[in-house]
Scaffold this active site. Structure first.
Site, PDB file in Angstrom:
ATOM      1  N   HIS A 357       0.803  -1.232   0.000  1.00  0.00           N
ATOM      2  CA  HIS A 357       0.000   0.000   0.000  1.00  0.00           C
ATOM      3  C   HIS A 357       0.829   1.272   0.000  1.00  0.00           C
ATOM      4  O   HIS A 357       0.261   2.362   0.131  1.00  0.00           O
ATOM      5  CB  HIS A 357      -0.922   0.048   1.214  1.00  0.00           C
ATOM      6  CG  HIS A 357      -2.002  -0.978   1.208  1.00  0.00           C
ATOM      7  ND1 HIS A 357      -3.246  -0.761   0.662  1.00  0.00           N
ATOM      8  CD2 HIS A 357      -2.013  -2.247   1.671  1.00  0.00           C
ATOM      9  CE1 HIS A 357      -3.988  -1.838   0.806  1.00  0.00           C
ATOM     10  NE2 HIS A 357      -3.259  -2.760   1.414  1.00  0.00           N
ATOM     11  N   LYS A 545      -8.184  14.153   4.535  1.00  0.00           N
ATOM     12  CA  LYS A 545      -7.311  12.967   4.541  1.00  0.00           C
ATOM     13  C   LYS A 545      -6.263  13.181   5.624  1.00  0.00           C
ATOM     14  O   LYS A 545      -6.178  14.263   6.199  1.00  0.00           O
ATOM     15  CB  LYS A 545      -6.630  12.804   3.182  1.00  0.00           C
ATOM     16  CG  LYS A 545      -5.946  14.087   2.667  1.00  0.00           C
ATOM     17  CD  LYS A 545      -5.301  13.905   1.311  1.00  0.00           C
ATOM     18  CE  LYS A 545      -6.233  14.017   0.132  1.00  0.00           C
ATOM     19  NZ  LYS A 545      -6.464  12.789  -0.585  1.00  0.00           N
ATOM     20  N   ARG A 546      -5.468  12.140   5.908  1.00  0.00           N
ATOM     21  CA  ARG A 546      -4.386  12.327   6.872  1.00  0.00           C
ATOM     22  C   ARG A 546      -3.483  13.478   6.434  1.00  0.00           C
ATOM     23  O   ARG A 546      -3.321  13.737   5.242  1.00  0.00           O
ATOM     24  CB  ARG A 546      -3.566  11.032   6.987  1.00  0.00           C
ATOM     25  CG  ARG A 546      -4.300   9.916   7.698  1.00  0.00           C
ATOM     26  CD  ARG A 546      -4.677  10.302   9.106  1.00  0.00           C
ATOM     27  NE  ARG A 546      -3.497  10.387   9.947  1.00  0.00           N
ATOM     28  CZ  ARG A 546      -3.146   9.477  10.857  1.00  0.00           C
ATOM     29  NH1 ARG A 546      -3.901   8.419  11.065  1.00  0.00           N
ATOM     30  NH2 ARG A 546      -2.058   9.636  11.578  1.00  0.00           N
ATOM     31  N   LYS A 551       1.047  14.449   0.768  1.00  0.00           N
ATOM     32  CA  LYS A 551      -0.327  14.742   0.341  1.00  0.00           C
ATOM     33  C   LYS A 551      -0.515  16.226   0.030  1.00  0.00           C
ATOM     34  O   LYS A 551      -1.503  16.637  -0.550  1.00  0.00           O
ATOM     35  CB  LYS A 551      -1.330  14.284   1.407  1.00  0.00           C
ATOM     36  CG  LYS A 551      -1.370  12.771   1.576  1.00  0.00           C
ATOM     37  CD  LYS A 551      -2.345  12.352   2.669  1.00  0.00           C
ATOM     38  CE  LYS A 551      -2.297  10.869   3.002  1.00  0.00           C
ATOM     39  NZ  LYS A 551      -2.993  10.021   2.016  1.00  0.00           N
ATOM     40  N   THR A 653      -8.442   6.714  -1.781  1.00  0.00           N
ATOM     41  CA  THR A 653      -9.802   6.182  -1.870  1.00  0.00           C
ATOM     42  C   THR A 653     -10.815   7.295  -1.598  1.00  0.00           C
ATOM     43  O   THR A 653     -11.956   7.216  -2.058  1.00  0.00           O
ATOM     44  CB  THR A 653     -10.017   5.033  -0.867  1.00  0.00           C
ATOM     45  OG1 THR A 653      -9.411   5.393   0.374  1.00  0.00           O
ATOM     46  CG2 THR A 653      -9.401   3.742  -1.366  1.00  0.00           C
ATOM     47  N   LYS A 657     -14.663   8.432  -3.203  1.00  0.00           N
ATOM     48  CA  LYS A 657     -15.876   8.785  -2.435  1.00  0.00           C
ATOM     49  C   LYS A 657     -16.408  10.142  -2.881  1.00  0.00           C
ATOM     50  O   LYS A 657     -17.614  10.324  -3.047  1.00  0.00           O
ATOM     51  CB  LYS A 657     -15.559   8.796  -0.928  1.00  0.00           C
ATOM     52  CG  LYS A 657     -15.153   7.431  -0.399  1.00  0.00           C
ATOM     53  CD  LYS A 657     -14.513   7.503   0.988  1.00  0.00           C
ATOM     54  CE  LYS A 657     -13.777   6.190   1.287  1.00  0.00           C
ATOM     55  NZ  LYS A 657     -12.855   6.313   2.438  1.00  0.00           N
TER      56      LYS A 657
END
Ligand code: 26V
Length: 813
Positions: A357, A545-546, A551, A653, A657
């Site tokens: 992952h 998100k985290r 990111k 992911t 969504k």
């Protein structure tokens, strides 16, 4: 099952009485929640019993999904949904003056995970059961899940998550199925009847007690099992107790039970703690012992039968965290069941499969040799043997190529490399999006791919459209069903039929109305929680998100600062009003991530209180982002921020969504964003920035100098300087770490390199949004082409391509 509201009401009132001896009027919300859940559990338990019985009888192969994390969120709503009881239940309760949504809100989120990896596991369980596949989860029953995040003065504060304090209605303790897991001690080899037998002595036994949670399939009789293991001990230090040293008497007990006390809150951010390794072995050993025990009960315990365990059992390991499954299954088959090495190895590798992952180098797990040796002596012996045989095979294939063998060895440089163990010990290795799987094959695991070319494959992630669309966004679900019928619920690719409504003005205005209502719902939450009034006519631009450097929340934040600068310079600047919404937690020890949170909150402070910009932009950092909050946020988003440095986000992911709920993605060509673009086409997504190949080439060959961008773009220079020049109302060194990550570390994640392209992409979003007909068409197309990202598709690919399992139809009796 309930066929009428009347029947339901009667049963509910009856449950309240039998459980609490209370009438409806006397009952609290919590009582009502417990009674409703108990009522649902009665239905579930019957089906659970049937499923277990028929699984045993039919003797089909079953898969066990081993994961350190299952981020379930709340279960009442999704269980009702999957049982097809949402409407009858909500209408019946309304007649009793009860709001089902309020009862659902009583449930504590089961936050047994950090982020994407844990939520993926939860989506897979939902899809397995809904596809009537015999597949179960194996994990840890953490006493404390993901911490609760509070924002105090702009900083993240962590509060322990005491989610079990009122009990957990969905679990059943199975004390009679407990097994013992052995830590420490020493192992000696003894010759018995011509065989070398390993004898483990002086170990510390920890009792693993399973708690089973039923996993209900949608519109099927299937109820699978999520088995979560809890560490307990019968040990009690009587000598200390009788001497009056009560503290010492309980100390040891608590230290053994500590194993399942906490979830480590690190996502892609390693903290090599001994306790974490202990957790890994704890649940892997308990899980495998219980699987082998059941297998023997069904098929017999002869070694020749055990040698074929892979015909009936598949074990999947979610990242390397459960990679000890490889040596542990070897141990059980050899030490306990008497198989020889070759037979055991054949059975083990055919049973186990592995998903990677992350390619972030710092998140690839490795454990110091001396730690493994001390804590898990038998595991270490077996790993050593696997390593020796593997290196010998490498030597045969690449004689003299020491460099390659060292790079691929399972044990090297004083560490056990868990990914190498996982690849060697399994028959399938997959990445979670096409680009990610290709990077594994071509870069990160290129030498393994050369050695085992057939092992590698891709399974692009998915999310359950039942929770993330149907349940989270009932208004949208209703609209979809009105347009294309209910088939999409069972066959999400049927959503593509919506495409022909993309330009239909009436449908567009219905879609817009649903989005507006969802934005109002979120706006109310923001007002109630934070006392910030947001403009529901503004663009809701969301990054949830985290918090992690890769990111690039920093890119988003710096762009907001730039926009603010431009508005200050020209208050007449013609932009569509925008609300920038953030949510996400930082790992407790991740200093930079915590400062990014502070930066966002500082911007919020400055911008939301500056009347001179006429409320054109607002910034909101939502506290405590979790599954339940995500269910509120996703349906309300206009714009989905998926802006990771290309090549770093394995899949993502959240992107799926948001898409399902009609948000338009602004994103890089990273992870599943690429496949989202392939599905919706370039007209329905806004892509910007470096590609994965470009990023990887910079990492390999250099060639990027942050100073070129800094000096070459005055807007960039201004915002970077503003981090440290006193412009922001914080102490002057507050954002030093962010500044240094950009300027001193040469902008490792290409934030400044991608800045101009991102700002241009944001302007494009603004232009597109002004053309509402165009925008609504984009939103509809995103929903229409989201079917591929339903986890039903992903899980059936695993079932066919990796696990070799097929559906079992559960009859009612
Ligand atoms: C890794 C580690 C490594 C050391 C100790 C702590 C720790 C905790 C969690 C992890 C997991 C990192 C991998 C991960 O969460 N990957 C995410 O997986 C998602 C599901 O496949 C995917 O969508 C995200 O892109 C990916 O970052």
């Amino acid at each position: 099952m309930f066929t009428s509201k009347e029947e339901f009401k009667e049963a509910f009132i009856d449950k309240l009485q039998t459980l609490f001896g209370q009438s409806l009027d006397e009952s609290s919300q919590t009582d009502r929640y417990v009674a409703l859940s108990a009522l649902i559990r009665d239905i579930i338990n019957k089906r659970w019993y049937q499923s277990n019985k028929q699984y045993k009888q039919c003797k089909e192969k079953q898969v066990y999904y081993f994961s350190m994390e299952f981020l379930l969120g709340r279960l009442l709503g999704s269980n009702l949904f999957n049982l097809g009881l949402t409407d009858v239940c909500s209408e019946a309760l309304t007649e009793l003056g009860i709001d089902l949504n309020e009862l659902e809100a009583v449930e504590q989120d089961a936050g047994l995970g950090n982020g994407g990896l844990g939520r993926l596991a939860a989506c897979f369980l939902d899809s397995l059961a809904s596809l009537q596949l015999p597949g179960h989860g194996t994990g840890i029953r953490y006493r404390h899940g993901m911490f609760e995040q509070k924002i105090v003065n702009g900083y993240q504060i962590e509060i322990p998550d005491n989610w079990l304090k009122d009990g957990y209605v969905w679990e059943t303790r199975k004390a009679d199925r407990a097994v013992t897991v052995k830590f420490g001690g020493n192992v000696r080899l003894e010759s018995q009847g011509g065989r070398l037998v390993a004898i483990h002595e002086n170990y510390e036994p920890v009792l693993a007690v399973p708690y089973d949670v039923p996993v209900i399939g949608a519109n099927s009789g299937t109820v699978n099992t999520l088995r979560l293991w809890s560490a307990e001990t019968n040990y009690f230090d009587f000598p200390s107790f009788s001497k009056g040293d009560f503290l010492k008497a309980v100390e040891h007990k608590y230290s053994l039970e500590a194993t399942s006390q906490i979830l480590y809150p690190d996502d892609n951010y390693p903290e090599g703690k001994t306790l974490r390794l202990k957790q890994q072995y704890f649940f892997v050993s308990a899980g495998l012992q219980s699987i082998v025990r059941r297998y023997k009960r069904t098929y017999g315990g002869d070694p020749s039968v055990l040698a074929k365990i892979y015909e009936k059992v598949a074990v999947h390991i979610n990242d390397t965290h459960p990679a000890l499954a490889v040596p542990e299954l070897m141990r059980i088959l050899m030490d306990e069941e008497g198989l020889g090495w070759d037979e055991a190895w054949n059975a083990t590798t055919k049973t186990i499969s592995y998903t990677n992952h992350t390619i972030l180098p710092e998140a690839l797990e490795k454990w110091p040799v001396d730690l493994v040796q001390t804590l898990l002596p038998r595991m270490y012996m077996i790993i050593q043997e696997i390593n020796e045989r593997f290196c010998a095979a490498l030597w045969d294939r690449y004689p003299g190529d020491w460099e390659r063998i060292r790079a691929m060895a399972i044990i090297s440089d004083g560490y056990v490399h868990m990914a190498h163990l996982a690849v060697t010990g399994s028959h399938s290795v997959n990445g979670v999006a096409e680009v990610h799987s290709n990077i594994l094959k071509k870069e990160v695991m290129a030498n393994f791919h050369q050695f085992y070319p057939h092992r590698f494959n891709n399974k692009t992630n998915g999310v359950t459209h039942r929770r993330w669309l149907a349940k989270a966004n009932p208004g949208l679900a209703k609209l979809i069903t009105q347009a294309i019928g209910p088939g999409w619920l069972a066959h999400p690719t049927e959503l593509a039929n919506l495409h022909r409504y993309a330009r239909d003005p009436a449908f567009q205005s219905s879609i817009k109305a649903v989005k507006q209502a969802n934005k109002e719902r979120l706006a109310k939450y923001i007002k109630d929680k934070m006392d910030i009034a947001v403009d529901v006519d503004s663009i809701f631009d969301v990054q949830a998100k985290r918090i992690h450097a890769y990111k690039r929340q920093t890119l988003n934040a710096l762009h907001i600062l730039d926009l603010y600068n431009r508005l200050k310079a020209d208050p007449g600047l013609d932009i569509t009003p925008r609300t920038f919404i953030f949510g996400g937690k930082a790992a407790t020890g991740y200093y930079l991530a915590k400062r990014i949170i502070k930066l966002i909150n500082t911007l919020a402070d400055v911008i939301n209180n500056d009347r001179s910009i006429g409320g054109k932009i607002r910034v909101v950092f939502l506290e405590n982002y979790n599954v339940s909050l995500a269910e509120l946020i996703m349906p309300a988003a206009d714009v989905s921020e998926q802006i990771s440095t290309a090549s770093r986000e394995a899949s993502g992911t959240g992107n799926m969504k948001f898409m399902m709920n009609g948000a338009v993605t602004i994103g890089t060509l990273d992870g599943a964003n690429i496949e989202i673009r392939d599905e919706v086409g370039d007209d329905n997504i806004v892509i910007f920035g470096l590609t994965a190949d470009e990023v990887l080439s910079y990492y390999k060959h250099g060639g990027y100098n942050v100073l070129d961008v800094y000096h070459g773009n005055p807007r960039v220079k201004m915002i970077v300087d503003q981090l440290v020049n006193g412009f922001l109302p914080v102490s002057p060194d507050e954002f030093d770490s962010i500044y240094h990550s950009l300027m001193r570390a040469n902008d490792e994640y290409f934030v400044l390199k991608d800045f101009a392209a991102y700002a241009a992409a944001q302007e494009k979003i603004d232009r597109l949004y002004r053309d509402q007909s165009r925008w609504q068409a984009m939103a509809i197309n995103n929903i229409a082409f989201s079917g591929r990202f339903a986890s039903d598709r992903t899980v059936s690919e695993y079932a066919i391509g990796i696990w070799g399992i097929k559906p079992v139809i559960i009859r009612e009796s």
